[in-house]
Motif scaffolding. Structure first.
Motif, short mmCIF file in Angstrom:
data_model
loop_
_atom_site.label_atom_id
_atom_site.label_comp_id
_atom_site.label_asym_id
_atom_site.label_seq_id
_atom_site.Cartn_x
_atom_site.Cartn_y
_atom_site.Cartn_z
N ILE A 131 0.85 -1.19 0.00
CA ILE A 131 0.00 0.00 0.00
C ILE A 131 0.89 1.24 0.00
O ILE A 131 1.86 1.32 0.76
CB ILE A 131 -0.93 0.00 1.23
CG1 ILE A 131 -1.91 -1.19 1.14
CG2 ILE A 131 -1.69 1.31 1.34
CD1 ILE A 131 -2.74 -1.40 2.39
N ALA A 132 0.54 2.20 -0.83
CA ALA A 132 1.27 3.47 -0.87
C ALA A 132 0.83 4.32 0.32
O ALA A 132 -0.37 4.60 0.47
CB ALA A 132 0.99 4.20 -2.18
N VAL A 133 1.78 4.68 1.17
CA VAL A 133 1.49 5.49 2.36
C VAL A 133 2.47 6.64 2.45
O VAL A 133 3.57 6.58 1.91
CB VAL A 133 1.57 4.67 3.67
CG1 VAL A 133 0.50 3.59 3.71
CG2 VAL A 133 2.94 4.07 3.87
N ASN A 134 2.07 7.68 3.18
CA ASN A 134 3.01 8.76 3.49
C ASN A 134 3.76 8.37 4.76
O ASN A 134 3.49 7.32 5.35
CB ASN A 134 2.28 10.11 3.59
CG ASN A 134 1.46 10.26 4.86
OD1 ASN A 134 1.46 9.43 5.75
ND2 ASN A 134 0.72 11.35 4.94
N PRO A 135 4.71 9.18 5.22
CA PRO A 135 5.49 8.79 6.42
C PRO A 135 4.66 8.56 7.68
O PRO A 135 5.08 7.86 8.59
CB PRO A 135 6.46 9.97 6.60
CG PRO A 135 6.63 10.53 5.23
CD PRO A 135 5.27 10.39 4.59
N GLU A 136 3.45 9.13 7.76
CA GLU A 136 2.59 8.93 8.93
C GLU A 136 1.79 7.63 8.85
O GLU A 136 1.20 7.21 9.83
CB GLU A 136 1.62 10.10 9.07
CG GLU A 136 2.29 11.42 9.36
CD GLU A 136 1.29 12.57 9.37
OE1 GLU A 136 0.33 12.56 8.55
OE2 GLU A 136 1.47 13.47 10.20
N GLY A 137 1.73 7.04 7.66
CA GLY A 137 0.93 5.84 7.47
C GLY A 137 -0.39 6.09 6.78
O GLY A 137 -1.21 5.17 6.64
N LYS A 138 -0.63 7.32 6.33
CA LYS A 138 -1.88 7.65 5.63
C LYS A 138 -1.85 7.13 4.20
O LYS A 138 -0.82 7.17 3.54
CB LYS A 138 -2.08 9.16 5.58
CG LYS A 138 -2.40 9.79 6.91
CD LYS A 138 -2.65 11.28 6.76
CE LYS A 138 -3.03 11.89 8.09
NZ LYS A 138 -3.44 13.30 7.93
N ALA A 161 5.97 -4.34 14.20
CA ALA A 161 5.34 -3.96 15.47
C ALA A 161 5.54 -2.48 15.76
O ALA A 161 4.60 -1.77 16.14
CB ALA A 161 5.91 -4.81 16.61
N GLY A 162 6.76 -2.00 15.55
CA GLY A 162 7.03 -0.58 15.76
C GLY A 162 6.25 0.30 14.80
O GLY A 162 5.76 1.37 15.17
N ASP A 163 6.12 -0.16 13.54
CA ASP A 163 5.36 0.62 12.57
C ASP A 163 3.88 0.67 12.95
O ASP A 163 3.24 1.72 12.83
CB ASP A 163 5.53 0.03 11.17
CG ASP A 163 5.07 0.99 10.09
OD1 ASP A 163 5.59 2.13 10.05
OD2 ASP A 163 4.19 0.61 9.29
N GLY A 164 3.34 -0.42 13.46
CA GLY A 164 1.95 -0.42 13.93
C GLY A 164 1.74 0.58 15.04
O GLY A 164 0.75 1.33 15.06
N ALA A 165 2.68 0.63 15.99
CA ALA A 165 2.59 1.59 17.09
C ALA A 165 2.67 3.01 16.56
O ALA A 165 1.89 3.89 16.96
CB ALA A 165 3.71 1.34 18.10
N LYS A 166 3.60 3.26 15.63
CA LYS A 166 3.77 4.60 15.05
C LYS A 166 2.49 5.08 14.37
O LYS A 166 2.03 6.20 14.60
CB LYS A 166 4.91 4.59 14.04
CG LYS A 166 5.07 5.92 13.27
CD LYS A 166 5.93 5.77 12.04
CE LYS A 166 5.06 5.27 10.90
NZ LYS A 166 5.74 5.24 9.61
N VAL A 167 1.91 4.21 13.56
CA VAL A 167 0.69 4.60 12.84
C VAL A 167 -0.45 4.84 13.82
O VAL A 167 -1.19 5.83 13.70
CB VAL A 167 0.33 3.56 11.76
CG1 VAL A 167 -1.03 3.86 11.14
CG2 VAL A 167 1.42 3.53 10.68
N ALA A 168 -0.58 3.98 14.82
CA ALA A 168 -1.64 4.18 15.82
C ALA A 168 -1.48 5.52 16.53
O ALA A 168 -2.46 6.25 16.74
CB ALA A 168 -1.65 3.04 16.82
N ILE A 169 -0.25 5.85 16.91
CA ILE A 169 -0.01 7.13 17.57
C ILE A 169 -0.42 8.29 16.66
O ILE A 169 -1.00 9.29 17.12
CB ILE A 169 1.46 7.24 18.02
CG1 ILE A 169 1.69 6.32 19.21
CG2 ILE A 169 1.85 8.68 18.37
CD1 ILE A 169 3.14 6.09 19.57
N ASN A 170 -0.17 8.16 15.36
CA ASN A 170 -0.57 9.21 14.43
C ASN A 170 -2.08 9.32 14.30
O ASN A 170 -2.63 10.43 14.24
CB ASN A 170 0.09 9.00 13.07
CG ASN A 170 1.58 9.25 13.12
OD1 ASN A 170 2.07 10.03 13.93
ND2 ASN A 170 2.33 8.57 12.28
#
Length: 188
Positions: A131-138, A161-170
């Motif tokens: 999936i094409a996403v921006n740095p925030e995961g959008k 796992a870290g990416d999942g946490a990052k996206v959730a925080i965003n």
């Protein structure tokens, strides 16, 4: 209606659901029990000397549920926009509604593509499309986010796992209107 629905409950999805639920967001975690993590053996996961994939996944599920995420064993087959959020339809005909959706579907992009989410070529071995996403995961669709391998990060469980946490925080930060930080401290 859920504030955040996470589709896929491997390291990226369960981590996202854990952070979302711990932040007090009404969170749904959908797991089809087909993730690649269940087949792995991990000796390179920070903080754990070694663990089998099934145990790692189950621990992640338990952590998310501990903080209030609702975990359902379903296969999401359709994702459509609806007024102020999204409708998720499962193989069993169950319908869920959520304001934001985080796709954490590992190597699978078919649900995203069916929903109109843009994809691109993957860079990991054996991961042809992500999936094409921006740095925030959008993604290209407001309110749909992606995390983990499906979002193009390394297939290593610790990284997803870290990416999942990052996206959730965003997502949480967007819902709150201010940057969200979750730091616990040792109890005296």
């Amino acid at each position: 209606m859920y504030e955040i629905a996470v589709i896929g409950a491997g390291p990226a999805g369960a981590s996202a659901a854990l952070f979302a639920a711990k932040a007090g967001k009404k969170t749904l975690l959908i797991d089809n029990d087909k993730g690649m993590t269940r087949r792995g053996w991990f000796e390179n996961f920070y903080g754990i000397s070694e663990v089998g994939g099934p145990d790692l996944v189950e621990t992640g599920h338990k952590q998310a549920v501990k903080f209030g995420a609702e975990l359902v064993a379903e296969q999401a087959i359709n994702l459509t926009s609806s007024g102020n959020g999204f409708v998720i339809e499962t193989e069993d005909g169950i319908i869920y509604e959520a304001k934001h959706v985080i796709l954490a579907t590992g190597a699978l992009t078919d649900l995203a593509a069916k929903a109109g989410v843009e994809t691109k070529d993957g860079t990991e071995p054996r991961i042809k499309t992500v999936i094409a996403v921006n740095p925030e995961g959008k993604t290209n669709i407001e309110g749909i986010w992606a995390a983990g391998t499906v979002a193009g990060v390394s297939v290593h469980a610790i990284i997803t796992a870290g990416d999942g946490a990052k996206v959730a925080i965003n997502v949480i930060s967007e819902l709150n209107g201010t940057r969200y930080v979750d730091h616990d401290v040792l109890k005296a």
